[in-house]
Motif scaffolding. Structure first.
Motif, PDB file in Angstrom:
ATOM      1  N   ARG A  42       6.735  -0.942  -6.143  1.00 25.26           N
ATOM      2  CA  ARG A  42       6.892  -1.096  -4.688  1.00 25.26           C
ATOM      3  C   ARG A  42       6.597  -2.543  -4.331  1.00 25.26           C
ATOM      4  O   ARG A  42       5.631  -3.126  -4.829  1.00 25.26           O
ATOM      5  CB  ARG A  42       5.942  -0.171  -3.936  1.00 25.26           C
ATOM      6  CG  ARG A  42       5.894  -0.475  -2.436  1.00 25.26           C
ATOM      7  CD  ARG A  42       5.140   0.540  -1.636  1.00 25.26           C
ATOM      8  NE  ARG A  42       5.891   1.780  -1.536  1.00 25.26           N
ATOM      9  CZ  ARG A  42       5.545   2.791  -0.736  1.00 25.26           C
ATOM     10  NH1 ARG A  42       4.476   2.695   0.028  1.00 25.26           N
ATOM     11  NH2 ARG A  42       6.268   3.881  -0.682  1.00 25.26           N
ATOM     12  N   GLN A  71      12.201   8.767  -2.002  1.00 22.37           N
ATOM     13  CA  GLN A  71      11.923   9.478  -0.743  1.00 22.37           C
ATOM     14  C   GLN A  71      13.177  10.231  -0.285  1.00 22.37           C
ATOM     15  O   GLN A  71      13.104  11.402   0.113  1.00 22.37           O
ATOM     16  CB  GLN A  71      11.477   8.495   0.338  1.00 22.37           C
ATOM     17  CG  GLN A  71      11.215   9.132   1.695  1.00 22.37           C
ATOM     18  CD  GLN A  71       9.979  10.025   1.710  1.00 22.37           C
ATOM     19  OE1 GLN A  71       8.942   9.645   1.196  1.00 22.37           O
ATOM     20  NE2 GLN A  71      10.091  11.215   2.280  1.00 22.37           N
ATOM     21  N   PRO A 107       8.521  11.093   6.616  1.00 17.79           N
ATOM     22  CA  PRO A 107       8.128  10.607   5.282  1.00 17.79           C
ATOM     23  C   PRO A 107       6.652  10.263   5.184  1.00 17.79           C
ATOM     24  O   PRO A 107       6.114  10.153   4.076  1.00 17.79           O
ATOM     25  CB  PRO A 107       8.987   9.343   5.107  1.00 17.79           C
ATOM     26  CG  PRO A 107       9.271   8.877   6.500  1.00 17.79           C
ATOM     27  CD  PRO A 107       9.360  10.126   7.334  1.00 17.79           C
ATOM     28  N   GLY A 108       5.987  10.105   6.340  1.00 14.52           N
ATOM     29  CA  GLY A 108       4.605   9.671   6.338  1.00 14.52           C
ATOM     30  C   GLY A 108       4.513   8.178   6.016  1.00 14.52           C
ATOM     31  O   GLY A 108       5.442   7.615   5.429  1.00 14.52           O
ATOM     32  N   PRO A 109       3.446   7.513   6.386  1.00 18.57           N
ATOM     33  CA  PRO A 109       2.354   8.049   7.185  1.00 18.57           C
ATOM     34  C   PRO A 109       2.819   8.260   8.630  1.00 18.57           C
ATOM     35  O   PRO A 109       3.580   7.465   9.158  1.00 18.57           O
ATOM     36  CB  PRO A 109       1.285   6.950   7.105  1.00 18.57           C
ATOM     37  CG  PRO A 109       2.039   5.697   6.801  1.00 18.57           C
ATOM     38  CD  PRO A 109       3.228   6.095   6.007  1.00 18.57           C
ATOM     39  N   SER A 158       0.816  -1.222   0.000  1.00 15.97           N
ATOM     40  CA  SER A 158       0.000   0.000   0.000  1.00 15.97           C
ATOM     41  C   SER A 158       0.853   1.277   0.000  1.00 15.97           C
ATOM     42  O   SER A 158       2.010   1.275   0.436  1.00 15.97           O
ATOM     43  CB  SER A 158      -0.945  -0.011   1.197  1.00 15.97           C
ATOM     44  OG  SER A 158      -0.218  -0.243   2.360  1.00 15.97           O
ATOM     45  N   SER A 159       0.258   2.339  -0.500  1.00 17.11           N
ATOM     46  CA  SER A 159       0.946   3.631  -0.595  1.00 17.11           C
ATOM     47  C   SER A 159      -0.085   4.733  -0.807  1.00 17.11           C
ATOM     48  O   SER A 159      -1.077   4.528  -1.510  1.00 17.11           O
ATOM     49  CB  SER A 159       1.912   3.616  -1.786  1.00 17.11           C
ATOM     50  OG  SER A 159       2.363   4.916  -2.086  1.00 17.11           O
ATOM     51  N   THR A 160       0.144   5.868  -0.194  1.00 17.94           N
ATOM     52  CA  THR A 160      -0.655   7.069  -0.500  1.00 17.94           C
ATOM     53  C   THR A 160       0.206   8.050  -1.289  1.00 17.94           C
ATOM     54  O   THR A 160      -0.070   8.383  -2.435  1.00 17.94           O
ATOM     55  CB  THR A 160      -1.153   7.737   0.797  1.00 17.94           C
ATOM     56  OG1 THR A 160      -2.003   6.816   1.473  1.00 17.94           O
ATOM     57  CG2 THR A 160      -1.927   9.023   0.501  1.00 17.94           C
ATOM     58  N   ARG A 161       1.291   8.515  -0.659  1.00 13.14           N
ATOM     59  CA  ARG A 161       2.104   9.587  -1.229  1.00 13.14           C
ATOM     60  C   ARG A 161       2.877   9.169  -2.479  1.00 13.14           C
ATOM     61  O   ARG A 161       2.831   9.847  -3.506  1.00 13.14           O
ATOM     62  CB  ARG A 161       3.117  10.097  -0.184  1.00 13.14           C
ATOM     63  CG  ARG A 161       2.506  10.969   0.877  1.00 13.14           C
ATOM     64  CD  ARG A 161       3.196  10.740   2.218  1.00 13.14           C
ATOM     65  NE  ARG A 161       2.770   9.454   2.713  1.00 13.14           N
ATOM     66  CZ  ARG A 161       1.749   9.291   3.547  1.00 13.14           C
ATOM     67  NH1 ARG A 161       1.142  10.338   4.031  1.00 13.14           N
ATOM     68  NH2 ARG A 161       1.352   8.091   3.928  1.00 13.14           N
ATOM     69  N   THR A 162       3.598   8.069  -2.385  1.00 12.51           N
ATOM     70  CA  THR A 162       4.501   7.704  -3.481  1.00 12.51           C
ATOM     71  C   THR A 162       3.724   7.396  -4.748  1.00 12.51           C
ATOM     72  O   THR A 162       4.032   7.903  -5.836  1.00 12.51           O
ATOM     73  CB  THR A 162       5.344   6.476  -3.067  1.00 12.51           C
ATOM     74  OG1 THR A 162       5.876   6.719  -1.776  1.00 12.51           O
ATOM     75  CG2 THR A 162       6.468   6.227  -4.044  1.00 12.51           C
ATOM     76  N   HIS A 217      14.313   3.266  -0.241  1.00  5.87           N
ATOM     77  CA  HIS A 217      13.215   4.048  -0.812  1.00  5.87           C
ATOM     78  C   HIS A 217      13.873   5.283  -1.453  1.00  5.87           C
ATOM     79  O   HIS A 217      13.828   6.388  -0.916  1.00  5.87           O
ATOM     80  CB  HIS A 217      12.242   4.437   0.304  1.00  5.87           C
ATOM     81  CG  HIS A 217      10.926   4.990  -0.163  1.00  5.87           C
ATOM     82  ND1 HIS A 217      10.674   5.347  -1.476  1.00  5.87           N
ATOM     83  CD2 HIS A 217       9.789   5.261   0.524  1.00  5.87           C
ATOM     84  CE1 HIS A 217       9.438   5.808  -1.571  1.00  5.87           C
ATOM     85  NE2 HIS A 217       8.880   5.754  -0.374  1.00  5.87           N
TER      86      HIS A 217
HETATM   87  N1   CP Z   1       6.608   8.050   2.335  1.00  6.89           N
HETATM   88  C1   CP Z   1       5.922   7.071   1.727  1.00  6.89           C
HETATM   89  O1   CP Z   1       6.492   6.156   1.102  1.00  6.89           O
HETATM   90  O2   CP Z   1       4.568   7.144   1.865  1.00  6.89           O
HETATM   91  P1   CP Z   1       3.539   6.131   1.196  1.00  6.89           P
HETATM   92  O3   CP Z   1       3.728   4.789   1.855  1.00  6.89           O
HETATM   93  O4   CP Z   1       2.176   6.715   1.441  1.00  6.89           O
HETATM   94  O5   CP Z   1       3.856   6.042  -0.259  1.00  6.89           O
END
Ligand code: CP
Length: 320
Positions: free
Chosen positions: A116, A147, A271-273, A63-67, A144
């Motif tokens: 990923r 990032q 880097p989140g989350p 899972s990922s939001t930002r990347t 990563h």
């Molecule tokens: N920083 C980062 O990789 O966030 P995601 O997991 O939301 O992609």
């Protein structure tokens, strides 16, 4: 109109798999190109034709939001088409292997793969077996790279330099791919890197990366220019790493009352989350030192630079 062209130099790397083997010239070229990409993001019409006719496959097996979103926005900004793959709902549930799945997506014609995967090394394995560029969007606890590049970009943007800065990376270093990439990236660019956290999260072998290790938070952030907070990667841990969240927050959570140990113009990054009240207090996450959302914005610029340099700059230098 923006400056006429981005740098005519060509990226030496054919894939973006890790920071460990990336040279300083490539890192600098990516950061400089990202500056031009950020200018495009500020326009009314955030689109240039640089990658028109190219297709990017985003394959996220984790899972990922930002990347994921930022790679998608970056591709669209450069007029590339995108196709998104997620493992859930795919034929992997019927026993198809990773490589067969990737080869089938590639048979449909994408020019670049963003990937990923929960297993460290998966992007290396895939890159060796296919003939289009691969960008590692995070592999297990290994690296990563995009990032780390956006972290460098953000710090350089705010501080005007990287060399000589004191960068403290705090938290679950052991399980963090961001920590590994950031250590390599900031060290290569001349920053001093410290790792801060409980001993269980920073095994002694991390000394080989050339970072100083601190088990005491106040000492670890003393005079820091930058503090990068990390999430506790529960999903990558065995059972005994993490006895008590409240105790962890007391000892290693970034709270307003300890910011005085760092420099006045400190940057707080993540880097989140992020988990508020676990590794960082809301007051700090949303406070005046925080550049956490700038990191997210810069993620689009840096990822656009990567796509452009891997696919566009060899044939088309102009991104007007
Ligand atoms: N920083 C980062 O990789 O966030 P995601 O997991 O939301 O992609």
């Amino acid at each position: 109109m923006m400056a006429k062209t981005v740098d005519k130099k060509i990226l030496q790397a054919k894939n973006i798999i890790d920071i460990e083997t990336m040279n300083v010239e490539d890192i600098s070229l990516i950061l400089d190109t990202a500056l031009s990409m950020k200018e495009i993001m500020s326009r009314d019409i955030k689109k240039v034709p640089a990658l028109r006719g190219k297709m990017i496959a985003n394959m996220f097996f984790e899972s990922s939001t930002r990347t994921r979103t930022s790679f998608e926005i970056a591709a669209k900004m450069l007029s590339a088409d995108t196709v998104s793959f997620t493992a859930s709902g795919s034929s992997m549930s019927k026993g198809e292997t990773l490589l067969d799945t990737v080869r089938n997506i590639i048979a449909m014609g994408p020019d670049l793969l963003v990937m990923r995967h929960a297993s460290s090394g998966a992007p290396y394995f895939v890159a060796k077996n296919i003939n289009i560029p691969v960008i590692n969007a995070g592999d297990g606890r290994h690296e990563h790279p995009s990032q780390a590049l956006l972290d460098l970009f953000t710090v350089r943007e705010k501080k005007g330099k990287l060399k000589g800065l004191k960068v403290s990376i705090v938290g679950d270093i052991l399980h963090s791919r961001v920590a590994r990439s950031d250590i390599y990236a900031f060290k290569k660019m001349g920053a001093n890197v410290r790792l801060v956290g409980p001993p269980a999260f920073i095994p002694d072998y991390f000394r080989q990366f050339g970072a100083e290790i601190f088990y005491d938070m106040e000492k670890g952030i003393k005079d820091a220019d930058v503090i990068i907070m990390l999430r506790i990667q529960i999903e990558r841990q065995g059972k005994n790493f993490f006895p008590d969240i409240r105790e962890y927050y007391e000892l290693y959570g970034l709270k307003e009352n300890i910011l005085c140990f760092a420099k006045d113009d400190l940057l707080v990054m993540h880097p989140g989350p992020l988990n508020r009240g676990v590794e960082i207090d809301s007051e700090v996450a949303d406070g005046k030192h925080s550049v956490i959302l700038d990191q997210v914005t810069n993620g689009v610029a840096v990822r656009a630079a990567l796509l452009y340099l891997l696919l566009g700059s060899r044939t088309d230098e102009n991104i007007d």
